[in-house]
Design an enzyme around this catalytic site. Structure first.
Site, PDB file in Angstrom:
ATOM      1  N   SER A  32       0.807  -1.227   0.000  1.00  0.00           N
ATOM      2  CA  SER A  32       0.000   0.000   0.000  1.00  0.00           C
ATOM      3  C   SER A  32       0.836   1.272   0.000  1.00  0.00           C
ATOM      4  O   SER A  32       0.328   2.333  -0.361  1.00  0.00           O
ATOM      5  CB  SER A  32      -0.909   0.022   1.224  1.00  0.00           C
ATOM      6  OG  SER A  32      -1.762  -1.088   1.207  1.00  0.00           O
TER       7      SER A  32
ATOM      8  N   ASP B 211     -17.666   6.432  18.209  1.00  0.00           N
ATOM      9  CA  ASP B 211     -16.821   6.618  17.029  1.00  0.00           C
ATOM     10  C   ASP B 211     -17.659   6.963  15.800  1.00  0.00           C
ATOM     11  O   ASP B 211     -18.679   6.314  15.546  1.00  0.00           O
ATOM     12  CB  ASP B 211     -16.037   5.336  16.720  1.00  0.00           C
ATOM     13  CG  ASP B 211     -14.930   5.082  17.726  1.00  0.00           C
ATOM     14  OD1 ASP B 211     -14.516   6.055  18.395  1.00  0.00           O
ATOM     15  OD2 ASP B 211     -14.502   3.931  17.862  1.00  0.00           O
TER      16      ASP B 211
END
Ligand SMILES: *[C@@H]1O[C@H](CO)[C@@H](O)[C@H](O)[C@H]1NC(C)=O
Ligand SMILES: *[C@@H]1O[C@H](CO)[C@@H](O)[C@H](O)[C@H]1NC(C)=O
Ligand SMILES: *[C@@H]1O[C@H](CO)[C@@H](O)[C@H](O)[C@H]1NC(C)=O
Length: 524
Positions: free
Chosen positions: A99, A296
């Protein structure tokens, strides 16, 4: 009767409905409408004011979702985008990429070595002294220089490889805080990624995880104050959050959903001078299925807040949104007690990423916003087995394998799902939600795959995404579309004075003048 598929709920088994599909008119009419749409499709050749790049880890999951999640023939928001290209994802030194190397390609426009961020392939992995002179700058960084507001939103830690490629220049993607740097690297002047987050590019909106890399060692985490494993890690004693707040006018920091909800993006106190950092977990944020919605924010909520703040800038914005689709099962995740099936985790993330794409479309003007959805790389994941329509994608193929045992339609090429014991596969006829799909080769962590990934695009200059391209082409189209260096000049691009003039997003003293200029230039 064929009712509409519901996209709102993540159904594992979609009702199979075949009556209409037996009639050729059903297919002919549908295709004809699509053809008419395609014939009327005209490339939008103007430049883009705003650019949003969505990144999902694991291309396959998006297609899978469309295939077997809410229904084989349902369409994701991203699947309605008119233009699609394929990207070759290899790194300079790796056939199957990581990545960091891919992030450097699609964000900085240059292919590089695996595990390095924001440096060319002349830099060598983990060799600090090869960093200097080989830095390459992301399209996000250059968008900021062009006067746009810029932001990153991620469900990982904000210092992770993908968002990291937008601001950091580092030869080791794991140098999250200075505690992760070897002594030699510190001596040679290399800086950790968290430090660079605050000191390299002036980023207006930063939302994701990664609190522990920002504060001095043993600083208690605000959410888990009694857990020493979640505490701050910095050896240099620097509190990077405080540093960020002190150097930016109108900057706010939040660490939970309540704080994020309380941020008033309509506030005129600081006018254009408005910056927000939200770090919601010590490391990566929780997967959607494990998220506590009262503490969250979701990726949809983060994307929405980011756009509402960034779009205040009359020069437009650049936003990078990453969702880690968690397709790869790892031992770590089991250890941490994630009980959902791995494929199911990935599927819910893909649904959320698509909802974020849909939300972004509602919050922006399609005629002036280039929106791109792509993946950094694929996974060694397959979906097969001649399953019937409406089969749960987590279910079994209809026939048994040659070992007289059933097999799931989802299988992995490698990974922790390897299950051969004493020469045979275990029975898989009882599938619960914790079921881990089998892999052919035992590995602690399933690997990435080297196949091409899709790039889906809509908006100004979206038609430049066509054919099979190198992955670093993405950054070039984004820069060209937005009149961003090295494509800042051209007939449709704003004049240099507009770009470099007094309209700095954080210059309150010149604000009125700037707004006046903005209105004049925009013809408002
Ligand atoms: C970088 O450091 C290594 C030793 O760690 C040394 O062998 C090498 O010559 C140095 N390279 C440069 C370009 O200074
Ligand atoms: C979510 O967090 C709140 C506040 O910490 C807590 O009261 C609640 O029990 C949590 N919910 C779940 C489902 O864990
Ligand atoms: C494999 O065979 C051995 C010896 O027969 C046995 O002890 C063991 O439990 C078997 N393992 C599995 C997973 O069946």
């Amino acid at each position: 009767h064929c009712g509409p598929w519901t996209r709102q709920t993540l159904t594992l088994r979609s009702p199979h409905c075949s009556e209409d599909e037996k009639d050729p008119a059903y297919w002919n009419e549908r295709a004809k409408r699509t053809l008419e749409w395609a014939l009327n499709l005209a490339p939008m050749t103007r430049r883009a004011k705003n650019i949003i790049l969505f990144l999902g880890d694991g291309e396959c999951s998006a297609f899978l979702l469309a295939q077997g999640g809410p229904g084989e023939d349902s369409r994701l928001a991203m699947e309605t985008f008119p233009y699609v290209a394929l990207a070759k994802t290899y790194n300079v030194d790796r056939q199957v990429p990581d990545s960091a190397g891919t992030g450097t390609a699609y964000l900085c426009g240059v292919k590089s070595n695996a595990k390095t961020l924001g440096v060319s392939a002349a830099a060598v992995y983990s060799k600090c002294n090869t960093t200097f002179g080989h830095e390459v700058h992301s399209v996000l960084h250059r968008a900021k220089q062009a006067g746009k507001s810029v932001g990153i939103v991620t469900t990982t830690r904000v210092q992770h490889a993908s968002p990291g490629a937008s601001y950091a220049h580092v030869v080791n993607r794991e140098w999250y805080s200075d505690a992760n740097l070897p002594k030699e690297a510190v001596r040679l002047g290399c800086r950790d990624i968290a430090y660079q987050l605050v000191h390299n590019t002036d980023i207006d909106v930063i939302l994701g995880g990664g609190r522990m890399y920002m504060t001095p060692r043993k600083t208690p985490d605000p959410e888990y104050p009694t857990d020493p494993k979640q505490a701050g890690t910095r050896k240099d004693g620097v509190n990077l959050v405080e540093e960020w707040l002190s150097t930016k006018e109108g900057a706010q920091y939040v660490w939970d959903k309540k704080g994020l909800d309380a941020v008033d993006e309509y506030s005129t106190d600081h006018a254009l001078c408005f910056a927000l950092a939200g770090l919601f977990e010590p490391k990566d944020m929780k997967y959607e299925l494990n998220r506590n919605a009262s503490t969250d924010p979701s990726i949809v909520e983060m994307t929405e807040k980011a756009i509402r703040i960034l779009r205040r800038n009359p020069r437009g914005f650049f936003l990078f949104v990453e969702d880690e689709l968690s397709f790869s099962p790892t031992r770590g995740r089991i250890d941490h007690g994630h009980h959902s099936s791995k494929a199911k985790q990935a599927l819910s993330e893909a649904v959320m990423l698509d909802r974020a794409v849909a939300r972004a479309a509602q919050l922006t003007d399609a005629s002036e916003t280039l929106t791109v959805v792509t993946a950094d790389h694929s996974h060694v994941f397959s979906f097969g087995g001649s399953t019937p329509r409406g089969n749960s994608i987590f279910g079994l193929a209809p026939k048994k394998a040659e070992d007289k045992r059933p097999y799931t339609s989802i299988l992995y090429g490698n990974g922790p799902g390897y299950a051969i014991a004493n020469g045979s596969r275990p029975d898989v006829s009882s599938l619960d939600k914790d079921y881990r799909q089998q892999a052919a080769v035992p590995l602690g962590t399933e690997t990435h795959a080297g196949e091409d990934v899709a790039i889906m695009a809509k908006g100004p200059m979206a038609h430049l995404f066509h054919g099979v391209q190198e992955q670093n082409y993405v950054a070039h189209v984004l820069a060209y579309a937005g009149c961003i260096e090295p494509y800042q000049t051209g007939p449709e691009c704003p004049s240099p004075s507009w770009r470099s003039g007094s309209l700095g997003p954080c210059q309150p003293s010149t604000l009125l003048l700037a707004l006046g200029t903005a209105c004049l230039l925009l013809g408002v």
